[in-house]
Write an enzyme that holds these catalytic residues in place. Structure first.
Site, PDB file in Angstrom:
ATOM      1  N   HIS A   1      54.122  40.984 -25.883  1.00  0.00           N
ATOM      2  CA  HIS A   1      55.570  40.758 -25.910  1.00  0.00           C
ATOM      3  C   HIS A   1      56.321  41.939 -26.512  1.00  0.00           C
ATOM      4  O   HIS A   1      57.410  42.300 -26.047  1.00  0.00           O
ATOM      5  CB  HIS A   1      55.851  39.480 -26.700  1.00  0.00           C
ATOM      6  CG  HIS A   1      57.292  39.107 -26.796  1.00  0.00           C
ATOM      7  ND1 HIS A   1      58.079  38.864 -25.683  1.00  0.00           N
ATOM      8  CD2 HIS A   1      58.103  38.935 -27.878  1.00  0.00           C
ATOM      9  CE1 HIS A   1      59.306  38.553 -26.069  1.00  0.00           C
ATOM     10  NE2 HIS A   1      59.350  38.598 -27.397  1.00  0.00           N
ATOM     11  N   ASP A   2      55.754  42.559 -27.528  1.00  0.00           N
ATOM     12  CA  ASP A   2      56.423  43.681 -28.194  1.00  0.00           C
ATOM     13  C   ASP A   2      56.532  44.926 -27.322  1.00  0.00           C
ATOM     14  O   ASP A   2      57.120  45.927 -27.747  1.00  0.00           O
ATOM     15  CB  ASP A   2      55.688  44.046 -29.485  1.00  0.00           C
ATOM     16  CG  ASP A   2      56.140  43.211 -30.671  1.00  0.00           C
ATOM     17  OD1 ASP A   2      57.069  42.395 -30.508  1.00  0.00           O
ATOM     18  OD2 ASP A   2      55.563  43.376 -31.762  1.00  0.00           O
TER      19      ASP A   2
ATOM     20  N   ASP B   1      52.497  40.160 -21.668  1.00  0.00           N
ATOM     21  CA  ASP B   1      53.221  39.208 -22.516  1.00  0.00           C
ATOM     22  C   ASP B   1      52.800  37.781 -22.184  1.00  0.00           C
ATOM     23  O   ASP B   1      53.128  37.259 -21.126  1.00  0.00           O
ATOM     24  CB  ASP B   1      54.725  39.386 -22.294  1.00  0.00           C
ATOM     25  CG  ASP B   1      55.584  38.577 -23.264  1.00  0.00           C
ATOM     26  OD1 ASP B   1      55.037  37.730 -23.991  1.00  0.00           O
ATOM     27  OD2 ASP B   1      56.806  38.804 -23.289  1.00  0.00           O
TER      28      ASP B   1
ATOM     29  N   SER C   1      63.823  39.423 -25.865  1.00  0.00           N
ATOM     30  CA  SER C   1      63.383  38.248 -26.614  1.00  0.00           C
ATOM     31  C   SER C   1      64.607  37.412 -27.009  1.00  0.00           C
ATOM     32  O   SER C   1      65.401  37.047 -26.143  1.00  0.00           O
ATOM     33  CB  SER C   1      62.557  38.683 -27.825  1.00  0.00           C
ATOM     34  OG  SER C   1      61.845  37.609 -28.379  1.00  0.00           O
TER      35      SER C   1
ATOM     36  N   ARG D   1      54.845  34.662 -40.210  1.00  0.00           N
ATOM     37  CA  ARG D   1      54.850  35.992 -39.601  1.00  0.00           C
ATOM     38  C   ARG D   1      53.492  36.325 -39.000  1.00  0.00           C
ATOM     39  O   ARG D   1      53.418  36.928 -37.925  1.00  0.00           O
ATOM     40  CB  ARG D   1      55.231  37.036 -40.645  1.00  0.00           C
ATOM     41  CG  ARG D   1      55.253  38.470 -40.127  1.00  0.00           C
ATOM     42  CD  ARG D   1      56.281  38.657 -39.031  1.00  0.00           C
ATOM     43  NE  ARG D   1      56.551  40.074 -38.793  1.00  0.00           N
ATOM     44  CZ  ARG D   1      57.366  40.533 -37.857  1.00  0.00           C
ATOM     45  NH1 ARG D   1      57.989  39.677 -37.053  1.00  0.00           N
ATOM     46  NH2 ARG D   1      57.573  41.826 -37.715  1.00  0.00           N
TER      47      ARG D   1
END
Length: 379
Positions: free
Chosen positions: A359-360, A329, A165, A236
């Site tokens: 994505h994580d 992702d 990232s 967040r």
């Protein structure tokens, strides 16, 4: 009668002078840092952590670069000075992918961050928090600051630089800015340049923070009030939706209500509670000023800026390169990793991390990422 014993959220979750150092060490830049947008930043210092030992010829150093809300604490327990445990547990240690019996691993907190490195929450030369006076920085600026780590350890080149990232953006800039200093390169779930959609996802996050009445233009550190934790919490929540996969959300939460709550009566769904939890968790370890500064840096990420475009910039990379993306992702889709693999001379074909975590996945799929790291280091 029940009483809520949860401590109130701090105005900032940043590490501040006087806090326990934990496992951090610091390197200070001997001169003001010239910035890509003009001007310079004085008094820069970077916090970092290390694992393992340098070998005799100083050829075994590996640089690990964190993502937006990460820090230098890649592995290790929560404790004094470290508000959260390591973000990549299982990667660094004896016999692991980054084997500390063989490699000296260095992980800095990024310039503009909030866990020991110079950023909006840290003290400026005049003794006050930088706050709104902290300048706009770029990913390239952060890498130029990190060059001080080579000097600190007397290292000519990194055996490998790796990151995911935002950390992948920094790793790519390392290889394009200082090609002779990077022998191997691992880019995880990152692009050559931020896309319109990535910038669009970031826009409401920045607006949420700046719209918080306790933002005070970025100068909230020593003012009364709770700080912009509500705005950062909204940011967040938005970000976390983009970090995870739709399949994971459906399988993990579905339409289930949160325990003891009824959405038909104003209660929350389980997935809403999950997002609330991550908003509160971030407030205890991160800073809204850093969130804004680093998100802006990611928005302006473009390895081709001033280098004749992306294709020409990628040809500057001489490191043995591996590029990997995550199958689910949608924030940094595989097409962006394909562009990197196609453009970097000698790069392998794109590796796909199979994961429903979105994505994580580069953080959660430790076994798959470990295989990639071991393969790269064996080359």
């Amino acid at each position: 009668m029940s009483h809520d014993t949860t401590p109130p959220l701090p105005a900032t979750g940043a590490w501040r002078e006087g806090d326990p150092p934990g496992d951090r060490r610091w390197v200070e830049l001997s001169e003001p840092l010239p910035l890509e947008t003009g001007g310079e930043l004085p008094g820069v210092r970077l916090a970092y952590e290390t694992w393992g030992s340098l070998n005799e010829d100083r050829s075994n150093a590996v640089l690990v670069l964190h993502a937006l809300t990460g820090d230098s604490h890649v592995v290790g327990p929560e404790g004094p000075g470290h508000p959260s445990p390591g973000w990549w547990e299982g990667i660094i240690g004896p016999g692991l992918a980054l084997d500390t019996d063989r490699y000296f691993v260095v992980a800095p907190n990024v310039l503009g961050g909030c866990q020991g490195s110079t950023g909006p929450s840290s003290t400026a030369p005049d003794g006050r928090p930088w706050g709104s006076r902290f300048p706009r920085i770029t990913i390239r600026d952060t890498v130029r600051a990190e060059f001080a780590l080579l000097r600190e350890f007397g290292i000519h080149s990194w055996a490998a630089v790796l990151g995911g990232s935002m950390g992948g953006m920094r790793a790519l800039e390392w290889a394009a800015t200082y090609p002779e200093r990077v022998r191997r390169l691992l880019l995880l779930a990152s692009p050559a340049a931020s896309s319109a959609q990535q910038i669009a996802w970031a826009a409401p996050q920045l607006h949420a923070i700046r719209s918080d009445p306790y933002w005070h233009g970025g100068d909230y550190y020593d003012r009364p009030g709770p700080g912009p934790v509500t705005g950062m919490g909204i940011a967040r929540r938005i970000a976390h939706i983009t970090y995870r996969g739709a399949t994971e959300f459906d399988e993990r939460f579905g339409r289930n209500p949160q325990d003891g709550e009824d959405p038909m009566a104003g209660g929350r769904f389980a997935v809403e509670s999950y997002l609330d939890h991550h908003a509160v968790k971030l407030a205890r370890r991160f800073d809204a000023g850093s969130y804004v500064v680093l998100t802006q840096a990611m928005n302006t990420h473009d390895v081709g800026r001033g280098r004749g475009g992306v294709a020409q910039a990628l040809r500057r990379v001489t490191a043995r390169t591996m590029v990997a993306g995550v199958s689910s992702d949608f924030l940094y889709p595989l097409a962006q990793q394909q562009e990197l693999a196609d453009g970097i001379p000698g790069a392998d074909e794109v590796r796909v991390i199979e994961s429903a975590s979105g994505h994580d996945g580069f953080l959660t799929e430790i076994n798959q990422v470990s295989v990639l790291i071991k393969e790269l280091l064996a080359q």
